[in-house]
Structures are given as C-alpha cells and as structure tokens.
Design a protein around this motif. Sequence first.
Motif, PDB file in Angstrom:
ATOM      1  N   ASP A  30      11.670 -49.614  11.442  1.00  0.00           N
ATOM      2  CA  ASP A  30      12.373 -50.562  10.569  1.00  0.00           C
ATOM      3  C   ASP A  30      11.344 -51.394   9.801  1.00  0.00           C
ATOM      4  N   TYR A  31      11.527 -51.433   8.487  1.00  0.00           N
ATOM      5  CA  TYR A  31      10.628 -52.191   7.614  1.00  0.00           C
ATOM      6  C   TYR A  31      10.416 -53.625   8.091  1.00  0.00           C
ATOM      7  N   ARG A  32      11.454 -54.239   8.627  1.00  0.00           N
ATOM      8  CA  ARG A  32      11.392 -55.661   8.972  1.00  0.00           C
ATOM      9  C   ARG A  32      10.393 -55.958  10.097  1.00  0.00           C
ATOM     10  N   ARG A  33      10.051 -54.964  10.891  1.00  0.00           N
ATOM     11  CA  ARG A  33       9.025 -55.183  11.914  1.00  0.00           C
ATOM     12  C   ARG A  33       7.685 -55.588  11.295  1.00  0.00           C
ATOM     13  N   PHE A  34       7.483 -55.226  10.027  1.00  0.00           N
ATOM     14  CA  PHE A  34       6.217 -55.482   9.359  1.00  0.00           C
ATOM     15  C   PHE A  34       6.318 -56.615   8.337  1.00  0.00           C
ATOM     16  N   SER A  35       7.465 -57.265   8.282  1.00  0.00           N
ATOM     17  CA  SER A  35       7.685 -58.362   7.348  1.00  0.00           C
ATOM     18  C   SER A  35       7.338 -59.692   8.009  1.00  0.00           C
ATOM     19  N   PRO A  36       6.516 -60.505   7.388  1.00  0.00           N
ATOM     20  CA  PRO A  36       6.078 -61.757   8.019  1.00  0.00           C
ATOM     21  C   PRO A  36       7.218 -62.646   8.495  1.00  0.00           C
ATOM     22  N   ARG A  37       8.313 -62.678   7.792  1.00  0.00           N
ATOM     23  CA  ARG A  37       9.409 -63.579   8.175  1.00  0.00           C
ATOM     24  C   ARG A  37      10.097 -63.159   9.471  1.00  0.00           C
ATOM     25  N   PHE A  38       9.901 -61.907   9.850  1.00  0.00           N
ATOM     26  CA  PHE A  38      10.587 -61.389  11.025  1.00  0.00           C
ATOM     27  C   PHE A  38       9.658 -61.264  12.231  1.00  0.00           C
ATOM     28  N   GLN A  39       8.480 -61.822  12.142  1.00  0.00           N
ATOM     29  CA  GLN A  39       7.497 -61.640  13.195  1.00  0.00           C
ATOM     30  C   GLN A  39       7.287 -62.912  14.015  1.00  0.00           C
ATOM     31  N   ALA A  40       7.128 -62.702  15.307  1.00  0.00           N
ATOM     32  CA  ALA A  40       6.651 -63.711  16.262  1.00  0.00           C
ATOM     33  C   ALA A  40       7.300 -65.070  16.034  1.00  0.00           C
ATOM     34  N   ASP A  41       6.469 -66.116  15.914  1.00  0.00           N
ATOM     35  CA  ASP A  41       6.976 -67.479  15.807  1.00  0.00           C
ATOM     36  C   ASP A  41       7.827 -67.689  14.558  1.00  0.00           C
TER      37      ASP A  41
END
Length: 331
Positions: free
Chosen positions: A226-237
């Motif tokens: 999924d593209y969102r795994r690599f999108s900054p808004r969807f990562q970690a904190d």
Amino acid sequence: MKTRQLGQQGPFVSAIGLGCMGMSDFYTTGVDEPEAIATLHRALELGVTLFDTADMYGPYTNEELLGRALRGKREGICLASKFGLVRSDDPHARGVNGRPEYVRQSVEGSLRRLGTDYLDLYYQHRIDPQVPVEETVGAMAELVRAGKVRHIGICEASAETIRRAHGVHPLAAVQSEYSLWSRDPEHNDVLETCRRLGIAFVAYSPLGRGFLTGELKSPDDFAADDYRRFSPRFQADNFNRNLALVDRVKSMVASKGISASQLALAWVLAQGEHVIPIPGTKQRKYLESNVAAAAVALSAAELGQLDEIFGAEGVVAGERYGAQTMSLLNG
C-alpha cells in the motif's frame, strides 16, 4: 445529483465525481474488477458524471478498466484523463514529460485504452520544469482543435503557472489535492486564482487518502504494498498525531447523524461553487455514502469549528508525499 461547471465554457458535471485510481493501483494488492465495474455502473445510476483516471494509473490498466466498464455508456459522461507523469521500475520514483510530441503521443494511447474518440477533459498531470508550460498547453490546444479533446486542465500547478497556461488556452479545470488536512491551495493562492479566472478546482484525495474517514486506526491496517506505508503522514508518530485531529470531529459527526467521510466532503463542497471533489473508491457501499454528502449542509459555526481543528498551518504532521514527489508539486 447537484451539478457544477467545469470552467466558463465547459460542461456541467456532478458536484461529486469519482476518482478511479484506487481501482487499479497504489492502495492494495490485487484488483477486484467485478466490484470495480459494479461501482462504476452504480455511480452512473446515482448521477455521477465526472470520472477521473490517468495513463500512469496501473500504468495503463485503469484506463483499460474504464474503457471496458463504460463501453456503450459514453453519452452524458465527462471522461477525464491525464498525461505527463512517467513511471519507472522504482515504484516510488516519478519523472515528468511535457514535451509537445509526448502530449500528442499520450493522447492517442489514452483514447485507444478508453475506447473513445475524444476526452472531455485532458490534464497535464505535473508541470515539466524543462518545458515552458506555454509549449505544453499549446500542444494540448492543438488536440482541442483536432477534436480529440474537448477541454484541458493542469494539475498541482502554482498560481503563476495557472495564469500563464490560461493565457495560451482557457483552462476548464485545475486539479490539486485538497481536503481538511491538505490546505495548500488556500495558502498558495491557487484556489482563489481559479475562482477569479473562472476555472473549476477539482479536489483529489478529499478524504485524505482514507484518513479522514475515521476508519484507519494504525499503519498496520495497510497491505504490504500500500502506497500509504511510504507516505510521511501515515508513518509512526505522524499517524498518531493526525489521528487525534480526526478524533476531534467525532462529536460533530454524531450530532449530525452522518459519517466522517460525508463531513469531510461537505466541507470541501462548501469552499466554493467552483470546487468539485473526486473521492476515490472501488466499492459501491463507499460510493453511495460519498455521493450522499452532496446533500449535507454545514452551518457557519460548523465550518468554523472544522477550521479551528484543521486550518492552522503546521497542525497536520508530515508532508503529503516523499521528498522526490514533493519536488514535482506547485510547478
């Protein structure tokens, strides 16, 4: 279905369109073509007339899907596609090409895959910094004169570029990401420039790539590709900080008896009669919910409350894209 106009001379289209990208690419492993086609057919039944695709979705397979699904149903549809973003073997890398010869080459491929003699709306997907926009739009204007394209637009362009392009040939639409948590078009004068020039503003990802639906709870919800795994808004904190923003609208959603998605779409619709959101979905149940948002009215107090939550610059954690893709925006 309520309607809004594409530009000053363009057609009236459904106030909420359908973004078709996710039916073929980016968000999950595998394609459920029967459900995607059923969703496209249901959209027609509900009065949706604006269908948005691009040659790079798949690549190419999304246009082919629409060509199969809409065969024999072309009348009354506003079919929009795009050219100019070029994919490579690296799934996260993008190139751009705005050369006139590439414009002419690309439209022929899109027409063939979509099974149509003309496109109602043809966008330059990203601005090529190596080619003056006047040259690219000049080639697009040739397509209009040849009858291959009815109207033209550009995507993710700066206000100055919009003015330059519009001076060569009237733009019917400018497409950029716009939602409660992506407010760049307000801050960089793009939204207002479109209003002044009589250009429709087509808002893609008006549900924040699914985040504003309130249904996403963890980055682990995404498939491995999924593209969102690599999108900054969807990562970690960043994910958790942004989730707190969505949680703040729960009481408003409950009091109005609507979904978070409908609230987010109603907000986009309230930003101007020239604004047309194109939420993407590949399932009928979500399509039906999205279309119903056209009937949701928000009071001035409710709009103010949403602006208080999402409106300040910097309140949303993380960029929209990674660094390489961000460099292609606001050209």
